[in-house]
Design an enzyme around this catalytic site. Structure first.
Site, PDB file in Angstrom:
ATOM      1  CB  SER A   1       5.307  -3.830   0.269  1.00 32.35           C
ATOM      2  OG  SER A   1       5.709  -3.178  -0.935  1.00 32.35           O
TER       3      SER A   1
ATOM      4  CE  LYS B   1       0.116   2.009   2.022  1.00 29.87           C
ATOM      5  NZ  LYS B   1       0.478   3.149   2.871  1.00 29.87           N
TER       6      LYS B   1
END
Length: 415
Positions: free
Chosen positions: A309, A52
């Site tokens: 992720s 992110k």
């Protein structure tokens, strides 16, 4: 696509001011299991332990170039996006106001504050994310600040595409397959758009949590639709509605290429990666690895990149993860047992257990002067095939029982 690819490469170069490329590691354990070359793109190893940061940094950088006087940024997030925005705010020396639900775990609040330092203010408001988001957007409009969306933003998507730029450069060739987790769609749309231009022969598979299949729903409806209910366990990917812009970039995907991962099965993957490989993954971070058994036949002999992720896992959740993994793998079951209220009844039941069976929970739900009482009993075993034997013995003894392991309502209430 050529312009997007150029922009993604430019974003990747700019990111080097913030952190080095994340490792692309060949995983010998998984490669041997599937007879393939399995590589992990370790986004769990960014400074904020998720990808992110890429999108937050890229969007903030581009806003600062276009509007140098803009020094106030806002986001709404209870997780990785908040931490990425906080880190980027401190890097650029701008102010960030981060709205988080009141119910956000203290660990996530503390980490966001650590990454942002004096550059950020955290506002806790709303019990649910939709309430938090509405408050953030209203405050942002009133203050003339810039709102940083977590995935439905072209600059954020461009930043997430840097994952694809790096993995292609690191591998030195086009992989046969890239496996991507999907939440709001920012990572998946960015990486696939870049690789379709730079490595057109590469194929893709997408993985969503079973309780948050927003991409599958959007593809079937041919537009983003809000799911009526979302299971929040995979909090990094439990998104009720895919972003409009990500959908426009992913509308070519065949629904058959979108796989759904059961929340409890993800727990098995998380524990395996932790115990065997020493890799800490959050539920969303384990999605791409979790789907490999479903792809086993088609990936044999191929080069596969799985994007891990995120690794923002609170170890206070470890008992829950173990519990879910045991239940999914058939190593733990819960029964409501009708137990005779007489001396020796419990001993008789205990004698029915095998040498690998163990009682993990025992609680009277209803005990009275009557002849029978209800007991909640949890049993762990070393092999799933032990349970059919135990139930056969209980049936033979005439015991009345109900297996509630798969009953979500009862399990949530009693367990």
């Amino acid at each position: 696509m050529t312009q997007f690819a150029d922009n993604a490469r430019s974003a990747t170069r700019a990111l080097r001011d913030l952190f080095p490329e994340t490792p692309l590691q060949r995983n010998d354990h998984l490669s041997a299991r599937y007879g393939a070359e399995i590589w992990l793109k370790r986004e769990d190893l960014t400074p904020v332990r998720s990808y992110k940061l890429r999108g937050a940094f890229t969007a903030m950088r581009k806003v600062r170039v276009a509007h140098p006087d803009q020094r106030q940024f806002v986001c709404a997030s209870a997780g990785n996006h908040a931490q990425g925005v906080a880190y980027a705010c401190r890097h650029f020396g701008v102010r960030g106001t981060i709205f988080m639900p009141v119910t956000t775990p203290q660990q996530k609040i503390d980490k966001t504050r650590t990454f942002g330092g004096d550059a950020v203010e955290i506002v806790l408001t709303g019990d649910y994310f939709d309430q938090t988001l509405a408050a953030a957007q209203a405050w942002c409009a009133a203050q003339g600040a810039h709102f940083l969306a977590p995935f439905d933003d072209p600059d954020v998507i461009e930043g997430q595409a840097s994952v694809g730029v790096e993995l292609l450069e690191q591998l030195g060739r086009a992989p046969d397959l890239v496996v991507l987790p999907v939440g709001g769609g920012g990572l998946a749309s960015g990486v696939t758009t870049y690789l379709r231009a730079a490595a057109p022969l590469t194929d893709f598979r997408f993985v969503e949590p079973q309780g948050g299949a927003s991409l599958r729903a959007a593809l079937e409806a041919k537009r983003p639709v809000a799911l009526p209910r979302v299971n929040s366990f995979v909090d990094g990917a439990a998104v009720a509605k895919l972003g409009d812009l990500p959908f426009a970039m992913l509308d070519w995907v065949a629904p058959a290429k979108v796989h759904l991962a059961a929340e409890d099965r993800i727990c098995i993957t998380m524990l395996e990666m932790l115990n065997v490989e020493g890799i800490v993954l959050e539920p969303a971070g384990a999605l791409a690895v979790d789907v490999l058994p479903e792809l086993a036949e088609e990936i044999r002999g191929k080069t596969v990149v799985c994007i891990t992720s995120g690794g923002n896992f609170d170890f206070e959740r470890l008992p829950e993860v173990k519990e879910r993994a045991q239940r999914y793998s058939g190593l733990k079951k819960y029964f409501i047992l009708r137990m005779p209220q007489r001396p020796g009844a419990l001993r008789e039941f205990l004698m029915m257990l095998g040498p690998d069976d163990d009682i993990a929970r025992f609680e009277y739900l209803k005990k009275s002067a009557r002849n029978f009482g209800s007991v909640l009993i949890g049993i762990e075993t070393k092999r799933a095939e032990n349970f059919p034997r135990l139930m056969e013995v209980m049936d033979g003894a005439g015991l009345k029982y109900r297996d509630i392991t798969g009953d979500e309502a009862l399990a949530e209430f009693l367990i």
